[in-house]
Scaffold this motif. Structure first.
Motif, PDB file in Angstrom:
ATOM      1  N   GLN A 174       0.867  -1.149   0.159  1.00 25.17           N
ATOM      2  CA  GLN A 174       0.105   0.086  -0.038  1.00 25.17           C
ATOM      3  C   GLN A 174       0.765   1.498  -0.182  1.00 25.17           C
ATOM      4  O   GLN A 174       2.134   1.326   0.386  1.00 25.17           O
ATOM      5  CB  GLN A 174      -1.114  -0.052   1.060  1.00 25.17           C
ATOM      6  N   ALA A 175       0.192   2.478  -0.591  1.00 24.97           N
ATOM      7  CA  ALA A 175       0.650   3.629  -0.388  1.00 24.97           C
ATOM      8  C   ALA A 175       2.049   3.895  -1.250  1.00 24.97           C
ATOM      9  O   ALA A 175       2.854   4.552  -0.771  1.00 24.97           O
ATOM     10  CB  ALA A 175       1.120   4.332   0.845  1.00 24.97           C
ATOM     11  N   VAL A 176       2.006   3.198  -2.519  1.00 23.11           N
ATOM     12  CA  VAL A 176       2.897   3.049  -3.380  1.00 23.11           C
ATOM     13  C   VAL A 176       2.437   3.183  -4.774  1.00 23.11           C
ATOM     14  O   VAL A 176       1.391   2.482  -5.266  1.00 23.11           O
ATOM     15  CB  VAL A 176       3.706   2.027  -3.509  1.00 23.11           C
ATOM     16  N   SER A 177       2.878   4.067  -5.592  1.00 24.73           N
ATOM     17  CA  SER A 177       2.343   4.476  -6.702  1.00 24.73           C
ATOM     18  C   SER A 177       3.212   4.490  -7.792  1.00 24.73           C
ATOM     19  O   SER A 177       4.291   5.006  -7.721  1.00 24.73           O
ATOM     20  CB  SER A 177       1.408   5.815  -6.915  1.00 24.73           C
ATOM     21  N   LEU A 178       2.934   4.121  -9.073  1.00 19.41           N
ATOM     22  CA  LEU A 178       3.860   3.973 -10.304  1.00 19.41           C
ATOM     23  C   LEU A 178       2.788   4.779 -11.456  1.00 19.41           C
ATOM     24  O   LEU A 178       1.721   4.132 -11.829  1.00 19.41           O
ATOM     25  CB  LEU A 178       3.750   2.528 -10.848  1.00 19.41           C
ATOM     26  N   ARG A 179       3.273   6.069 -11.867  1.00 18.18           N
ATOM     27  CA  ARG A 179       2.352   6.859 -12.504  1.00 18.18           C
ATOM     28  C   ARG A 179       3.506   7.465 -13.620  1.00 18.18           C
ATOM     29  O   ARG A 179       4.452   7.747 -13.470  1.00 18.18           O
ATOM     30  CB  ARG A 179       1.978   7.999 -11.927  1.00 18.18           C
ATOM     31  N   ARG A 180       2.986   7.761 -14.643  1.00 22.63           N
ATOM     32  CA  ARG A 180       3.373   8.305 -15.924  1.00 22.63           C
ATOM     33  C   ARG A 180       4.867   7.472 -16.251  1.00 22.63           C
ATOM     34  O   ARG A 180       5.885   8.255 -16.526  1.00 22.63           O
ATOM     35  CB  ARG A 180       3.711   9.625 -15.714  1.00 22.63           C
ATOM     36  N   VAL A 181       5.023   6.247 -16.353  1.00 26.07           N
ATOM     37  CA  VAL A 181       6.328   5.423 -16.474  1.00 26.07           C
ATOM     38  C   VAL A 181       5.884   4.767 -17.589  1.00 26.07           C
ATOM     39  O   VAL A 181       4.949   4.073 -17.906  1.00 26.07           O
ATOM     40  CB  VAL A 181       6.579   4.714 -15.303  1.00 26.07           C
ATOM     41  N   ASP A 182       7.120   4.551 -18.489  1.00 25.47           N
ATOM     42  CA  ASP A 182       7.304   3.652 -19.635  1.00 25.47           C
ATOM     43  C   ASP A 182       8.242   2.804 -19.565  1.00 25.47           C
ATOM     44  O   ASP A 182       9.305   3.175 -19.504  1.00 25.47           O
ATOM     45  CB  ASP A 182       7.530   4.825 -20.892  1.00 25.47           C
ATOM     46  N   VAL A 183       8.060   1.689 -19.383  1.00 20.11           N
ATOM     47  CA  VAL A 183       8.916   0.455 -18.903  1.00 20.11           C
ATOM     48  C   VAL A 183       8.994  -0.309 -20.284  1.00 20.11           C
ATOM     49  O   VAL A 183       8.406  -0.952 -20.858  1.00 20.11           O
ATOM     50  CB  VAL A 183       8.497  -0.483 -18.197  1.00 20.11           C
ATOM     51  N   THR A 184      10.224  -0.256 -20.745  1.00 16.84           N
ATOM     52  CA  THR A 184      10.709  -0.792 -22.078  1.00 16.84           C
ATOM     53  C   THR A 184      11.812  -1.826 -21.961  1.00 16.84           C
ATOM     54  O   THR A 184      12.599  -1.746 -21.015  1.00 16.84           O
ATOM     55  CB  THR A 184      11.135   0.263 -23.118  1.00 16.84           C
ATOM     56  N   GLY A 185      11.882  -2.387 -22.829  1.00 14.71           N
ATOM     57  CA  GLY A 185      13.252  -3.588 -23.028  1.00 14.71           C
ATOM     58  C   GLY A 185      13.149  -4.596 -21.921  1.00 14.71           C
ATOM     59  O   GLY A 185      14.118  -5.480 -22.014  1.00 14.71           O
ATOM     60  N   GLY A 186      12.197  -4.892 -21.184  1.00 12.62           N
ATOM     61  CA  GLY A 186      12.188  -5.947 -20.316  1.00 12.62           C
ATOM     62  C   GLY A 186      10.968  -6.013 -19.456  1.00 12.62           C
ATOM     63  O   GLY A 186       9.872  -5.134 -19.695  1.00 12.62           O
ATOM     64  N   THR A 187      10.700  -7.064 -18.663  1.00 11.27           N
ATOM     65  CA  THR A 187       9.715  -7.378 -17.933  1.00 11.27           C
ATOM     66  C   THR A 187       9.536  -6.561 -16.583  1.00 11.27           C
ATOM     67  O   THR A 187      10.594  -6.407 -15.967  1.00 11.27           O
ATOM     68  CB  THR A 187       9.610  -9.034 -17.559  1.00 11.27           C
ATOM     69  N   LEU A 188       8.294  -6.270 -16.375  1.00  8.09           N
ATOM     70  CA  LEU A 188       7.939  -5.551 -15.006  1.00  8.09           C
ATOM     71  C   LEU A 188       7.513  -6.394 -14.116  1.00  8.09           C
ATOM     72  O   LEU A 188       6.266  -7.108 -14.508  1.00  8.09           O
ATOM     73  CB  LEU A 188       7.035  -4.358 -15.199  1.00  8.09           C
ATOM     74  N   SER A 189       8.000  -6.845 -12.939  1.00 11.22           N
ATOM     75  CA  SER A 189       7.419  -7.939 -11.980  1.00 11.22           C
ATOM     76  C   SER A 189       6.978  -7.334 -10.914  1.00 11.22           C
ATOM     77  O   SER A 189       7.980  -6.526 -10.349  1.00 11.22           O
ATOM     78  CB  SER A 189       8.481  -8.892 -11.707  1.00 11.22           C
ATOM     79  N   LEU A 190       5.702  -7.657 -10.353  1.00  7.39           N
ATOM     80  CA  LEU A 190       5.176  -7.098  -9.378  1.00  7.39           C
ATOM     81  C   LEU A 190       5.476  -7.972  -7.944  1.00  7.39           C
ATOM     82  O   LEU A 190       4.929  -7.573  -6.823  1.00  7.39           O
ATOM     83  CB  LEU A 190       3.786  -6.653  -9.480  1.00  7.39           C
ATOM     84  N   MET A 191       6.197  -8.781  -8.201  1.00  6.56           N
ATOM     85  CA  MET A 191       6.768  -9.384  -7.004  1.00  6.56           C
ATOM     86  C   MET A 191       8.218  -9.751  -7.002  1.00  6.56           C
ATOM     87  O   MET A 191       8.860  -9.531  -8.107  1.00  6.56           O
ATOM     88  CB  MET A 191       6.023 -10.924  -6.976  1.00  6.56           C
ATOM     89  N   ASP A 192       8.862 -10.029  -6.134  1.00  7.48           N
ATOM     90  CA  ASP A 192      10.485 -10.435  -6.025  1.00  7.48           C
ATOM     91  C   ASP A 192      10.383 -11.860  -5.810  1.00  7.48           C
ATOM     92  O   ASP A 192      10.164 -12.366  -4.496  1.00  7.48           O
ATOM     93  CB  ASP A 192      11.100  -9.763  -4.743  1.00  7.48           C
ATOM     94  N   TYR A 193      10.626 -12.638  -6.781  1.00 12.91           N
ATOM     95  CA  TYR A 193      10.929 -14.017  -6.644  1.00 12.91           C
ATOM     96  C   TYR A 193      12.158 -14.626  -6.552  1.00 12.91           C
ATOM     97  O   TYR A 193      12.673 -15.503  -6.744  1.00 12.91           O
ATOM     98  CB  TYR A 193      10.209 -14.751  -8.079  1.00 12.91           C
ATOM     99  N   CYS A 194      13.201 -13.609  -6.162  1.00 11.92           N
ATOM    100  CA  CYS A 194      14.618 -13.924  -6.254  1.00 11.92           C
ATOM    101  C   CYS A 194      15.082 -13.949  -4.601  1.00 11.92           C
ATOM    102  O   CYS A 194      16.194 -14.578  -4.348  1.00 11.92           O
ATOM    103  CB  CYS A 194      15.766 -12.875  -7.135  1.00 11.92           C
ATOM    104  N   THR A 195      14.478 -12.958  -3.966  1.00 12.55           N
ATOM    105  CA  THR A 195      14.772 -13.293  -2.215  1.00 12.55           C
ATOM    106  C   THR A 195      14.128 -13.835  -1.417  1.00 12.55           C
ATOM    107  O   THR A 195      12.912 -13.654  -1.400  1.00 12.55           O
ATOM    108  CB  THR A 195      14.708 -11.579  -1.786  1.00 12.55           C
ATOM    109  N   ALA A 196      14.612 -15.040  -1.367  1.00 10.69           N
ATOM    110  CA  ALA A 196      13.822 -16.063  -0.244  1.00 10.69           C
ATOM    111  C   ALA A 196      12.639 -16.548  -0.948  1.00 10.69           C
ATOM    112  O   ALA A 196      11.513 -16.863  -0.541  1.00 10.69           O
ATOM    113  CB  ALA A 196      13.556 -15.618   1.151  1.00 10.69           C
ATOM    114  N   GLY A 197      12.655 -16.540  -2.334  1.00  6.46           N
ATOM    115  CA  GLY A 197      11.673 -17.116  -3.339  1.00  6.46           C
ATOM    116  C   GLY A 197      10.396 -16.256  -3.155  1.00  6.46           C
ATOM    117  O   GLY A 197      10.468 -14.998  -2.645  1.00  6.46           O
ATOM    118  N   PRO A 198       9.237 -16.423  -4.098  1.00  2.00           N
ATOM    119  CA  PRO A 198       8.118 -15.523  -4.143  1.00  2.00           C
ATOM    120  C   PRO A 198       7.409 -15.086  -2.681  1.00  2.00           C
ATOM    121  O   PRO A 198       7.487 -16.144  -1.942  1.00  2.00           O
ATOM    122  CB  PRO A 198       7.253 -16.355  -5.109  1.00  2.00           C
ATOM    123  N   GLN A 199       7.243 -14.076  -2.447  1.00  5.76           N
ATOM    124  CA  GLN A 199       6.479 -13.645  -1.185  1.00  5.76           C
ATOM    125  C   GLN A 199       5.340 -12.632  -1.633  1.00  5.76           C
ATOM    126  O   GLN A 199       5.345 -12.024  -2.380  1.00  5.76           O
ATOM    127  CB  GLN A 199       7.389 -13.018  -0.104  1.00  5.76           C
TER     128      GLN A 199
END
Length: 630
Positions: free
Chosen positions: A185-210
């Motif tokens: 909560q209380a986190v915004s992603l606005r007016r961003v153009d993500v190019t050239g790769g995947t945007l992952s809304l989870m971290d599956y590298c630190t101690a697995g997906p949480q």
């Protein structure tokens, strides 16, 4: 839970070239000075026509002529201070002047911690490009190791107004696979153009997906998005290439490329083709001459896709000279005097002690906070009131309850209007964007109501209204930090897009106005009732998370969830998560309740929907539509 405050590292000194002007970020302030002899020589390109403004000690402005290594050191130092600073008072804004930062061989890769805003200073997201990564990882809470690594507490951070060319060069094999944005909560992603790769809304590298829960994406473009472990997520007015996975409910409004919801809840998607009412958040930018302004987008109806695809977002541009640029320590009287003279208000990063009300009385006034600027009530004050006037925009501000009870933290309009007549404009709604509220957590907080909307035609675009379930020792608990209701809506024709309200002691939301509309609602009922006797009323067990008043004739909600985790007394029941009048004009779509490990919700809405309890922890009970379609 209480997180120990880490030892604060020393603040790195940064010389940021702005033509012939150098901004030196130190622990005591930002001053225009000559570069000290021991620093890297300052670039001597032609000075801009206008001197850079002084936004105070907590704003760092980067220039693309700076060596990547210097920028990297500066942003890493900010992250080191803020990565575990969940309940701290430090606030940061990292602003990037137009240009490109990082190269294919030397990408700029950094992480965003608590109370940190990262933003481009261009008129368009294409004006600032970061070649690298801007990320949020799971946070490991025990000894900085790999135990208890979660994203559920990754709150209070912002990324906006830039292009992110994802470059994982130099990162290990797992990290290089995506740009990780594991937030809640209380986190915004606005007016961003993500190019050239995947945007992952989870971290599956630190101690697995949480698990993560509650992010917000708006007015942005991205290719492949991995939703993964996000329990609920809201995407508004975006363009996406693909979307994978859903846990309990992912909600889309006005988003090109959104998945369909024809088989809800399998998969658990809620999709509206167009956004009913929208207004994008104001943003600060610098033009070619070096002059700073704030662009204020216009409101739209039935909108779809990004606002900047065909050029500058429709709206008005206000020179920074028309703003009162406030710093912590400025008096409320000085702020109010400036507002009365017709000034707008820009709050630089920091914590402001507010002992009397900031009064926003003029139509079309803009109040813009940088770096999660925070207003804290003192001696029971109401930190801000907005008059019954159209077009006011409040954005990027956090409002905290103080140790003495306040009747309300933010009041929009008065209950009686202007001599009983409300003044509003459906084409120019008063708008709250990324406005957050807290009762407890950093310190004891008390307020009867956090947000009260009395005006008509108000737009709430992303708010987290939070009574603390954890924080510094002694700052949370049933009789410690008290809040009766999170949001009360008395005005008519009020729309909420992204409404997050949690842990209040009675109804979390009360909607009294007619023709209210909510797109995306996330709620956790209070964790801490000491027993059932303390949490019941009028023969009803507990209090619903979302209450539509009994006399309301028309109301609509799309995509709502209410959770239970009464860990102080796991035997506690709530009769229902949603409570509405039985009338054809009140329709709720795609609802769920879920047990998080303690307590029971007997019904989803009114007396409809199967219970959730410890017998089915983590498995939602769904209602596709209420009342059921004829």
């Amino acid at each position: 839970m209480t997180i120990p405050h880490p030892t604060r590292p020393g603040r790195t000194r940064l010389a940021a070239a702005l033509g012939a002007t150098v901004l030196l970020a130190t622990s005591t302030g930002v001053a225009a000075i000559a570069a000290p002899a021991e620093t890297t020589p300052v670039n001597t390109k032609k000075a801009p026509a206008v001197s850079a403004p002084d936004f105070g000690p907590n704003v760092t402005i980067f220039d693309p002529s700076m060596p990547v290594s210097e920028i990297q050191a500066a942003v890493d130092a900010v992250n080191a201070r803020q990565i575990d600073n969940e309940m701290g008072t430090e606030r940061e804004a990292l602003l990037f002047l137009p240009g490109t930062y990082g190269t294919d061989a030397e990408p700029l890769q950094f992480k965003v911690g608590y109370y940190t805003e990262v933003a481009g200073l261009g008129a368009s997201p294409s004006d600032v490009t970061i070649n690298g990564k801007i990320e949020v990882y799971n946070r490991c809470l025990e000894d900085n190791g790999t135990s208890n690594c979660i994203a559920l507490n990754n709150f209070w951070r912002t990324l906006s107004n830039l292009t992110l060319e994802v470059n994982g060069a130099g990162q290990d094999g797992c990290r290089a696979t995506a740009n990780f944005w594991a937030v809640s909560q209380a986190v915004s992603l606005r007016r961003v153009d993500v190019t050239g790769g995947t945007l992952s809304l989870m971290d599956y590298c630190t101690a697995g997906p949480q698990y993560a829960s509650g992010g917000y994406l708006a007015d942005s473009k991205a290719g492949d998005i991995v939703n993964g472990s996000q329990q609920q997520w809201f995407t508004r007015n975006a363009e996406i290439g693909s979307w994978s996975n859903g846990v309990w409910n992912a909600v889309f409004s006005g988003t090109e490329g959104a998945p369909t919801d024809e088989s809800f809840p399998t998969p658990p998607y809620t999709t509206l083709d167009r956004t009913l009412v929208s207004r994008e958040k104001p943003y600060l930018f610098a033009d070619a001459s070096g002059a700073y302004s704030v662009h204020v987008p216009a409101a739209q109806t039935e909108s779809r896709g990004i606002s900047w695809g065909d050029g500058l977002t429709a709206g008005r541009t206000i020179p920074l000279s028309e703003f009162f640029v406030a710093r912590p320590g400025d008096s409320v009287q000085a702020i109010n005097n400036a507002l009365a003279r017709g000034k707008h208000l820009l709050l630089t990063p920091g914590v402001y002690d507010i002992g009397q009300t900031i009064a926003v009385k003029r139509a079309d006034t803009v109040v813009l906070g940088l770096g999660h600027a925070t207003l804290t009530a003192v001696n029971g004050a109401t930190p801000m009131r907005v008059a019954d006037v159209p077009g006011v925009v409040i954005a990027g501000v956090t409002i905290d309850g103080g140790t003495v009870n306040s009747p309300v933290l933010l009041q929009v309009g008065t209950k009686n209007g202007n001599n009983g007549a409300r003044h509003s404009d459906p084409a120019n709604p008063t708008t709250l964007s990324d406005v957050y509220f807290r009762i407890g957590g950093p310190h004891v907080g008390k307020a009867d109501v956090s947000l009260e909307i009395n005006s008509d035609n108000v737009l709430i675009d992303h708010t987290w209204v939070w009574r603390a379930d954890h924080g510094n020792e002694g700052t949370f608990g049933w009789d410690v930090s008290t809040g009766r209701n999170g949001v009360i809506v008395n005005g008519d024709d009020v729309t909420a897009t992204g409404l997050f309200v949690e842990h209040y002691q009675e109804y979390n939301v009360i909607w009294n106005g007619e023709r209210g509309r909510t797109v995306f609602f996330q709620n956790e009922l209070p964790y801490d009732p000491p027993n059932q006797a303390a949490w019941q009323h009028d023969g009803v067990l507990g209090w619903a998370g979302y209450k539509v008043a009994d006399d309301v004739k028309t109301h609509t909600l799309w995509g709502g969830g209410s959770y239970v985790f009464t860990n102080v007394d796991p035997s506690i029941h709530a009769t229902r998560g949603f409570e509405v009048p039985e009338t054809p004009g009140v329709v709720l779509n795609h609802l769920l309740t879920v047990n998080l490990g303690a307590g029971t919700i007997d019904h989803v809405v009114n007396n409809t929907g199967a219970p959730v309890s410890n017998d089915n922890t983590g498995t939602p009970s769904y209602v596709e539509r209420y009342p059921a379609a004829p």
